[in-house]
Design a protein around this motif. Structure first.
Motif, PDB file in Angstrom:
ATOM      1  N   LYS A 167      45.478  38.806  38.891  1.00 46.15           N
ATOM      2  CA  LYS A 167      46.002  37.992  40.052  1.00 46.15           C
ATOM      3  C   LYS A 167      45.158  38.274  41.494  1.00 46.15           C
ATOM      4  CE  LYS A 167      50.450  36.686  37.969  1.00 46.15           C
ATOM      5  NZ  LYS A 167      49.801  35.279  37.881  1.00 46.15           N
ATOM      6  N   ILE A 175      48.963  37.457  45.580  1.00 50.33           N
ATOM      7  CA  ILE A 175      49.630  37.053  44.510  1.00 50.33           C
ATOM      8  C   ILE A 175      50.215  35.474  44.445  1.00 50.33           C
ATOM      9  CG2 ILE A 175      51.527  37.379  42.767  1.00 50.33           C
ATOM     10  CD1 ILE A 175      50.807  40.413  42.892  1.00 50.33           C
ATOM     11  N   ASP A 234      46.879  42.388  33.854  1.00 49.01           N
ATOM     12  CA  ASP A 234      47.372  41.030  34.573  1.00 49.01           C
ATOM     13  C   ASP A 234      47.574  40.962  35.939  1.00 49.01           C
ATOM     14  OD1 ASP A 234      47.527  40.252  31.938  1.00 49.01           O
ATOM     15  OD2 ASP A 234      49.668  40.535  31.575  1.00 49.01           O
ATOM     16  N   LYS A 235      48.328  42.032  36.535  1.00 50.57           N
ATOM     17  CA  LYS A 235      48.486  41.928  38.062  1.00 50.57           C
ATOM     18  C   LYS A 235      47.230  42.159  38.716  1.00 50.57           C
ATOM     19  CE  LYS A 235      51.352  44.369  41.564  1.00 50.57           C
ATOM     20  NZ  LYS A 235      52.197  45.169  42.007  1.00 50.57           N
ATOM     21  N   GLU A 236      46.290  42.882  38.027  1.00 55.30           N
ATOM     22  CA  GLU A 236      44.995  43.084  38.930  1.00 55.30           C
ATOM     23  C   GLU A 236      44.195  41.842  38.868  1.00 55.30           C
ATOM     24  OE1 GLU A 236      44.067  47.864  37.903  1.00 55.30           O
ATOM     25  OE2 GLU A 236      43.449  46.178  36.521  1.00 55.30           O
ATOM     26  N   GLN A 266      49.021  32.450  42.204  1.00 56.62           N
ATOM     27  CA  GLN A 266      49.926  31.449  41.399  1.00 56.62           C
ATOM     28  C   GLN A 266      49.859  30.112  41.974  1.00 56.62           C
ATOM     29  OE1 GLN A 266      53.606  33.639  42.633  1.00 56.62           O
ATOM     30  NE2 GLN A 266      53.582  34.888  40.726  1.00 56.62           N
TER      31      GLN A 266
END
Length: 501
Positions: A298, A252, A294-296, A256
């Motif tokens: 990243k 992650i 969303d998390k996947e 980012q």
């Protein structure tokens, strides 16, 4: 001719002329020779008024002339020490930073001393402007000392550095020192120092006073400097991938850092800018697929960057079967086929599972699933369910099971055929024959019980004739018979419901 001291006194010049004349040279020849030697060694006339006699013009080099002027200026007291030049003033201020803060709060102290040392109101005004306009104590101090003496070193974490390369070499050794130099960059401290000490280097400083600007400048100075992701140090994109393969906690932050532009600055700075368009194109395809939350997304972004750097990191999925054949499904039954998928190398992937031909009665237990070796999710079972009641008997259905991901497609052929259920049919006949026999026998027993007849309603010389028993209790016989008919109707409807007829 001795010129090592940087000056030529009139007496020494005339002595040289006399010696030359004694050797047969003319005065003009000797004077021209002396003047040419002085010019070649950067001597300049320093007399306030230039005389026709060249030897009265106080010939000196710049360095000698600076020393000469210092002797004419009385020393000035500053922070309990004596200074005769701006450079000395700067050196004292550099050593006595804490003591100087009070004297740099306003223009009452330093500008008058500068005026006396330089005999220049303009020079004094420069320092007055710094003190008046700069409200930040640290910036005011830095601007003052480096305007006094640009050659002074820069303090950083207990060390003193004379050039930016040495400072950045030290700063890039550890994560703590790296983020410390980022901090002083964002506070403009490096800009103040370089503007005075290295103007050419200062021109390379970006306008951004943030991490983007610092990284841009860092890799301009030296493309071999490392990159810090949080507190992890990486010397190359490949070292980043190697760590990511065994440590998904940085995935992650990688995504980012790509989104914020930090990693792209590094790639561009080290000559690997080709990674950026490949990453952007592949990530755009993943986003358009609509599979990822969303998390996947990243995690997928980090995986995409890893593949851009190292294509061998592509996730590979294997199925435990190459085809599915269900050709003897008996009508009325439900058949299941299990397909197991396994991720054979480290990675993260989300897949879409579907049938290329939608057939009523043929369904899958999953529509999407993820495989992630970093949390030990490397296997997934998908069940193909076939409801034969919704299919036509003796018709061959051919379709394909498809597993689709950003990294490839798996296609498994499927063949289905429903046949007449001989075994099930025979079993049902036997089942309902037994139930019917028990039902009829039970009612005959009940009827005999209610009528007081023990012969199961069979004409028997020992028990008598059943007709006489019924005639003797016609109402009871009628209600038992009515109950018998109602039971048949009820069980008929129940069987239809159970068998879904």
């Amino acid at each position: 001719m001795a010129i090592n001291e940087g000056s030529l006194a009139e007496r020494s010049a005339r002595s040289l002329v006399n010696k030359g004349i004694e050797k047969g040279l003319t005065r003009i020849e000797i004077v021209e020779y002396i003047l040419s030697v002085l010019g070649q060694n950067n001597f300049m006339p320093r007399a306030t008024q230039i005389s026709a006699d060249p030897f009265k013009n106080q010939w000196m080099t710049d360095e000698a002339y600076t020393i000469f002027k210092r002797r004419l200026i009385p020393d000035q007291e500053w922070l309990n020490e004596k200074a005769s030049t701006l450079e000395q003033l700067g050196e004292i201020t550099f050593r006595k930073k804490t003591e100087s803060e009070y004297f740099l709060k306003n223009t009452n102290f330093l500008p008058p001393i500068v005026n006396k040392l330089t005999d220049s109101a303009s020079r004094a005004a420069e320092f007055q402007r710094i003190i008046e306009e700069e409200t930040d104590t640290e910036k005011r101090y830095l601007k003052t000392i480096y305007h006094m003496d640009p050659t002074l070193p820069f303090r950083f974490r207990g060390g003193k550095f004379n050039d930016i390369s040495g400072l950045l070499d030290n700063a890039c050794e550890t994560a703590e020192s790296f983020w410390a130099v980022v901090d002083i960059y964002t506070k403009n401290h490096l800009h103040i120092w370089l503007a005075e000490s290295a103007p050419e280097v200062a021109k390379l400083l970006p306008e951004q006073r943030n991490l983007i600007g610092f990284l841009t400048f860092l890799y301009i100075v030296n493309r071999n400097y490392p990159f810090y992701l949080n507190n992890n140090k990486y010397t190359s994109p490949e070292s980043l991938v190697q760590d990511a393969k065994v440590n998904q906690s940085i995935w992650i932050p990688i995504a980012q850092s790509m989104e914020n532009g930090y990693l792209p600055i590094w790639f561009s700075g080290i000559g690997r800018s080709g990674l950026i368009p490949k990453y952007n194109a592949d990530l755009e395809n993943i986003i358009r697929s609509g599979l990822y939350e969303d998390k996947e997304l990243k995690l997928a972004a980090a995986q995409t960057l890893m593949l851009a750097i190292d294509p061998t990191a592509t996730p590979v999925i294997r199925a435990n079967v190459s085809e599915i054949k269900q050709l003897q499904i008996e009508g009325g039954s439900t058949a299941n086929s299990s397909i197991k998928f396994k991720l054979t190398n480290p990675g993260f992937v989300k897949v879409l599972v579907k049938l290329d031909n939608e057939i009523e009665g043929v369904t899958l237990s999953e529509s999407t699933f993820t495989l992630n070796s970093y949390v030990n999710e490397i296997e997934k079972e998908v069940v193909l369910t076939i409801d034969s009641l919704k299919l036509i008997k003796d018709k061959l259905y051919s379709l394909n099971f498809i597993l689709d991901s950003a990294y490839g497609t798996i296609q498994i052929p499927v063949e289905i055929n429903v046949v007449f259920p001989k075994k099930a049919y025979a079993a049902k006949l036997f089942q309902y024959a037994v139930f019917s026999g028990l039902y009829f026998g039970g009612f005959r027993y009940l009827l005999g019980l209610f009528l007081g007849y023990s012969g199961w309603l069979v004409n028997d010389p020992y028990f008598g004739f059943s007709a006489y028993a019924i005639k003797s209790s016609p109402l009871t016989a009628f209600f038992v018979f009515a109950l018998f008919i109602a039971g048949i109707i009820y069980f008929f409807r129940l069987v239809k419901k159970i068998e879904k007829i």
